[in-house]
Design an enzyme around this catalytic site. Structure first.
Site, short mmCIF file in Angstrom:
data_model
loop_
_atom_site.label_atom_id
_atom_site.label_comp_id
_atom_site.label_asym_id
_atom_site.label_seq_id
_atom_site.Cartn_x
_atom_site.Cartn_y
_atom_site.Cartn_z
N ASN A 152 0.83 -1.22 0.00
CA ASN A 152 0.00 0.00 0.00
C ASN A 152 0.86 1.27 0.00
O ASN A 152 0.37 2.35 0.27
CB ASN A 152 -0.95 -0.01 1.21
CG ASN A 152 -0.19 -0.02 2.53
OD1 ASN A 152 1.04 0.02 2.55
ND2 ASN A 152 -0.92 -0.06 3.63
N HIS B 200 3.43 1.91 2.00
CA HIS B 200 4.00 2.35 3.26
C HIS B 200 5.53 2.24 3.25
O HIS B 200 6.09 1.38 2.58
CB HIS B 200 3.37 1.65 4.48
CG HIS B 200 3.75 0.22 4.71
ND1 HIS B 200 2.83 -0.77 4.93
CD2 HIS B 200 4.96 -0.40 4.78
CE1 HIS B 200 3.45 -1.92 5.13
NE2 HIS B 200 4.75 -1.71 5.04
N GLU C 12 1.74 4.23 7.39
CA GLU C 12 0.64 3.72 6.58
C GLU C 12 -0.03 4.88 5.83
O GLU C 12 0.21 6.05 6.15
CB GLU C 12 -0.38 3.03 7.49
CG GLU C 12 0.18 1.81 8.23
CD GLU C 12 0.37 0.58 7.34
OE1 GLU C 12 0.43 0.72 6.11
OE2 GLU C 12 0.49 -0.53 7.89
C1 GLP Z 1 6.86 -4.28 6.86
C2 GLP Z 1 7.88 -3.25 7.35
C3 GLP Z 1 8.38 -2.37 6.22
C4 GLP Z 1 8.72 -3.20 4.99
C5 GLP Z 1 7.46 -3.89 4.52
C6 GLP Z 1 7.66 -4.71 3.25
O1 GLP Z 1 5.54 -3.90 7.02
N1 GLP Z 1 7.36 -2.43 8.37
O2 GLP Z 1 9.51 -1.63 6.66
O3 GLP Z 1 9.26 -2.39 3.99
O4 GLP Z 1 7.01 -4.75 5.56
O5 GLP Z 1 8.12 -6.00 3.57
P1 GLP Z 1 8.59 -7.06 2.51
O6 GLP Z 1 9.96 -6.64 2.10
O7 GLP Z 1 8.59 -8.35 3.27
O8 GLP Z 1 7.62 -7.05 1.39
#
Ligand code: GLP
Length: 249
Positions: A138, A140, A145
């Site tokens: 999304n 973030h 968020e």
């Molecule tokens: C989590 C963390 C983020 C990260 C995101 C994506 O929610 N808070 O900092 O960038 O996940 O994670 P992934 O790399 O596993 O897709």
């Protein structure tokens, strides 16, 4: 300001590129202050940094690190806490003294105080030289968020339902995923002197395109990175697949 793009073929090449940029950065500034991220995306990058430490003599003994975020309510010893993740994936395998690593304390009795103290520690360290980021589906960054403003600072936040669902893959059951986190703010991230965002896979393509091509909007928090003068996205082809290109990107 345009986000710079570095598009490579595969997730492995993203890790290769990111790790060598970080290693070069540390070699040029051995006492660098690094901002770090969790999530599955940076894991191969950390693995390569560990290899460089063991095989090429890369020393990380003098760096200081700050992590983006931590789940509220999980002790450090919990297998899904971000402190545990960092210890397992990076810190235990390199020569950084533990006291030079900082992850917000998700069990702090006074979360607001913990967030203020975290910001102060970043300031006392001289600010972050290089912040490594991932991106959520999304849009973030950290746990900022949708709805998070560009001037947000480190704070307690409610995790969005879609992020709870996305992150439930690491837990036995959706109900075990914490509903809140301590996260650095977007303004905190934007103060880093250099930013590297890593994204791989088709499921990140929409968030990447909104961040790079979209208007700067709190609906897609990563779009705030367009404000930064030195921000590069290292992407594999799938994560880059929905972007539109102009001469300036
Ligand atoms: C989590 C963390 C983020 C990260 C995101 C994506 O929610 N808070 O900092 O960038 O996940 O994670 P992934 O790399 O596993 O897709």
């Amino acid at each position: 300001m345009a986000i710079q793009l570095d598009i490579v073929e595969t997730p492995d090449k993203v890790a290769q590129k990111a790790a060598s940029l970080v290693a070069d950065f540390i070699q040029a500034k051995p006492n660098a202050v690094l901002g770090l991220a969790t999530g599955s995306t940076p894991v191969p990058t950390y693995r390569r940094l560990v290899q460089m430490h063991h095989k090429n003599g890369l020393s990380l003994a003098h760096i200081t690190t700050f992590n983006l975020d931590e789940y509220v309510g999980l002790p450090e010893s919990h297998g899904q806490s971000y402190r545990f993740f960092m210890d397992q994936n990076l810190f235990q395998h390199i020569d950084i003294p533990p006291e030079q690593t900082h992850v917000p304390n998700g069990l702090a009795p006074d979360p607001d105080q913990e967030c203020k103290a975290f910001e102060s520690k970043i300031q006392s360290a001289g600010g972050v030289d290089l912040w490594l980021l991932g991106i959520g589906h999304n849009g973030h960054i950290a746990f900022n968020e949708p709805g998070s403003s560009s001037d947000s600072r480190t704070r307690l936040i409610n995790i969005a339902p879609e992020t709870i669902t996305a992150n439930s893959r690491f837990f036995d059951h959706l109900s075990q995923v914490p509903r809140q986190a301590l996260t650095v703010g977007i303004a905190t991230i934007l103060e880093a002197r250099k930013i590297l965002l890593l994204a791989t896979g088709k499921d990140k393509a929409l968030a990447v395109s909104k961040a790079v091509n979209g208007p700067i909007s709190a609906n897609w928090p990563a779009s705030a990175l367009q404000h930064h003068p030195d921000c590069t996205f290292i992407l594999d082809q799938e994560a880059a697949s929905l972007m539109t290109f102009t001469n300036s990107t």
